[in-house]
Enzyme design. Sequence first.
Site, mmCIF file in Angstrom:
data_model
loop_
_atom_site.group_PDB
_atom_site.id
_atom_site.type_symbol
_atom_site.label_atom_id
_atom_site.label_comp_id
_atom_site.label_asym_id
_atom_site.label_seq_id
_atom_site.Cartn_x
_atom_site.Cartn_y
_atom_site.Cartn_z
ATOM 1 N N SER A 247 5.181 -9.445 10.182
ATOM 2 C CA SER A 247 5.653 -8.406 9.295
ATOM 3 C C SER A 247 5.933 -7.085 10.020
ATOM 4 O O SER A 247 6.518 -6.182 9.425
ATOM 5 C CB SER A 247 4.617 -8.152 8.199
ATOM 6 O OG SER A 247 3.411 -7.664 8.775
ATOM 7 N N LYS B 215 3.616 1.678 12.056
ATOM 8 C CA LYS B 215 3.996 0.759 10.985
ATOM 9 C C LYS B 215 3.691 1.442 9.659
ATOM 10 O O LYS B 215 2.655 2.091 9.518
ATOM 11 C CB LYS B 215 3.197 -0.547 11.138
ATOM 12 C CG LYS B 215 3.539 -1.629 10.132
ATOM 13 C CD LYS B 215 2.791 -2.921 10.455
ATOM 14 C CE LYS B 215 3.085 -4.030 9.472
ATOM 15 N NZ LYS B 215 2.418 -5.303 9.835
ATOM 16 N N SER C 137 1.362 -11.028 12.716
ATOM 17 C CA SER C 137 2.397 -10.000 12.576
ATOM 18 C C SER C 137 2.545 -9.020 13.736
ATOM 19 O O SER C 137 3.443 -8.182 13.709
ATOM 20 C CB SER C 137 2.171 -9.208 11.299
ATOM 21 O OG SER C 137 2.602 -9.966 10.206
HETATM 22 N N1 GLN Z 1 3.348 -14.458 8.236
HETATM 23 C C1 GLN Z 1 2.001 -14.259 7.815
HETATM 24 C C2 GLN Z 1 1.937 -13.954 6.344
HETATM 25 O O1 GLN Z 1 2.955 -13.754 5.766
HETATM 26 C C3 GLN Z 1 1.325 -13.191 8.621
HETATM 27 C C4 GLN Z 1 1.679 -11.814 8.206
HETATM 28 C C5 GLN Z 1 0.834 -10.776 8.889
HETATM 29 O O2 GLN Z 1 0.239 -11.026 9.933
HETATM 30 N N2 GLN Z 1 0.763 -9.610 8.286
HETATM 31 O O3 GLN Z 1 0.895 -13.906 5.776
#
Ligand code: GLN
EC number: 6.3.5.7
Length: 483
Positions: free
Chosen positions: A151, A76, A175
């Site tokens: 994400s 990532k 995410s």
């Molecule tokens: N959807 C969540 C957020 O936007 C989690 C994102 C994540 O785990 N990086 O904060």
Amino acid sequence: MHQMTLAEIARGLADKKFSSEELTKVLLARITQLDPQLNSFISLTEDLAIEQAKAADARRANGESGALLGAPIAHKDLFCTLGIRTSCGSKMLDNFKAPYDATVVAKLAAAGAVTLGKTNMDEFAMGSANESSWYGAVKNPWNLEHVPGGSSGGSAAAVAARLLPAATATDTGGSIRQPAAFTNLTGLKPTYGRVSRWGMIAYASSLDQGGPLARTAEDCAILLQGMAGFDPNDSTSIDEPVPDYSASLGESLQGLRIGVPKEYFSAGLDPRIAELIQNSIQQLQKLGAVIKEISLPNMQHAIPAYYVIAPAEASSNLSRFDGVRFGHRCENPENLIDLYKRSRGEGFGAEVQRRIMVGAYALSAGYYDAYYLKAQKIRRLVKNDFMAAFNEVDIILGPTTPNPAWKLGAKNSDPVAAYLEDVYTITANLAGLPGLSMPAGFVDGLPVGVQLLAPYFQEGRLLNVAHQYQLNTDWHTRTPTGF
Ligand code: GLN
């Protein structure tokens, strides 16, 4: 070749059926051919990959072995990679070449993993759809009109489309698990502190945790083995021995106590997903598990608490991207204030700006007690709920998401609608617990995930339950049409 799992690749390499270099070339060609449909990569690292593959082949020829030696993966794009762009999905860092490798990157490279590239992601890991990336949205290989989740949507789409067997990802509020659910993968968020955050660009430091995304629990065990461990460079890393995760995959589920929280089956859950979750419960019962209804009474407060704490930490973490210390710098600034304002205004996208503003507001004098402090108290209540539940059960099971992957653009005008989709995943981050999502069926051709949560440091238990389930089901083996 591209259908092989990490475990199969390890066997094939050990048996000299193919070399890492051959496999790497096949996968790089596949990425070049198919990724334009998906947009799952921000950077390809072909030269590095070939070099690492050759080195791994040489190490094997010298008698070395290891499940990751010569295994192609991707990172990532928030894991720092020496000399390679590390963008975090943001224009802010489009020009940033990291001066060092993240611990996770260094550990996997030392184990012999081959880095094919850096995967697309929501900008600064903020999002649930991979639509906030400055490099454009990622498409779901199961239906190109739908989001892959976020994400870590790039890692998920790439692995689901068989562009590579596994990838690293991070999970601040879901995410890893949510994109795993949306793309028919297995994804594990480890216990907070299990995987080093050093060199992982921070979103919300008290919630962020790196982990593996792969097709099977067996492969997650292999990748986690290479990622986990104490790191003196990360002050929140925990000095606990790392068990042999692959060795924990053979245990019977006889007598395993699975808790199913009654709050999970509320009005917000798609009834078709509820049915698939019931099917997975029955499957696990057949394998000997005992089901118990439990309660997590404070779950309803978790989303508001998370969406105060995460932006608060983000507003602090992202202050370093100011065009001076790090990041994009605007042209011809009139003075210092103008430089800060325009650099940040140009470098950050709308969702990141929204979160910085919310976070700075929640932390400001006069509002701190009303928002941030209250959210921290809720965080403790959420943790206490889990501690009470784990006195009675070994695993907690439920849906990973209330709905399957939505259409691209469907929630763009309403950020809160997207935040609500995180309801099942964020509690594990607030409590620091490990969680796993695994494939449990399909709704309208789109994958559905079941989530398992376990007590601290019981990653092996999660992987074993998922592995036993996968030995008796075939959802995880389904391949999206066209890939
Ligand atoms: N959807 C969540 C957020 O936007 C989690 C994102 C994540 O785990 N990086 O904060």
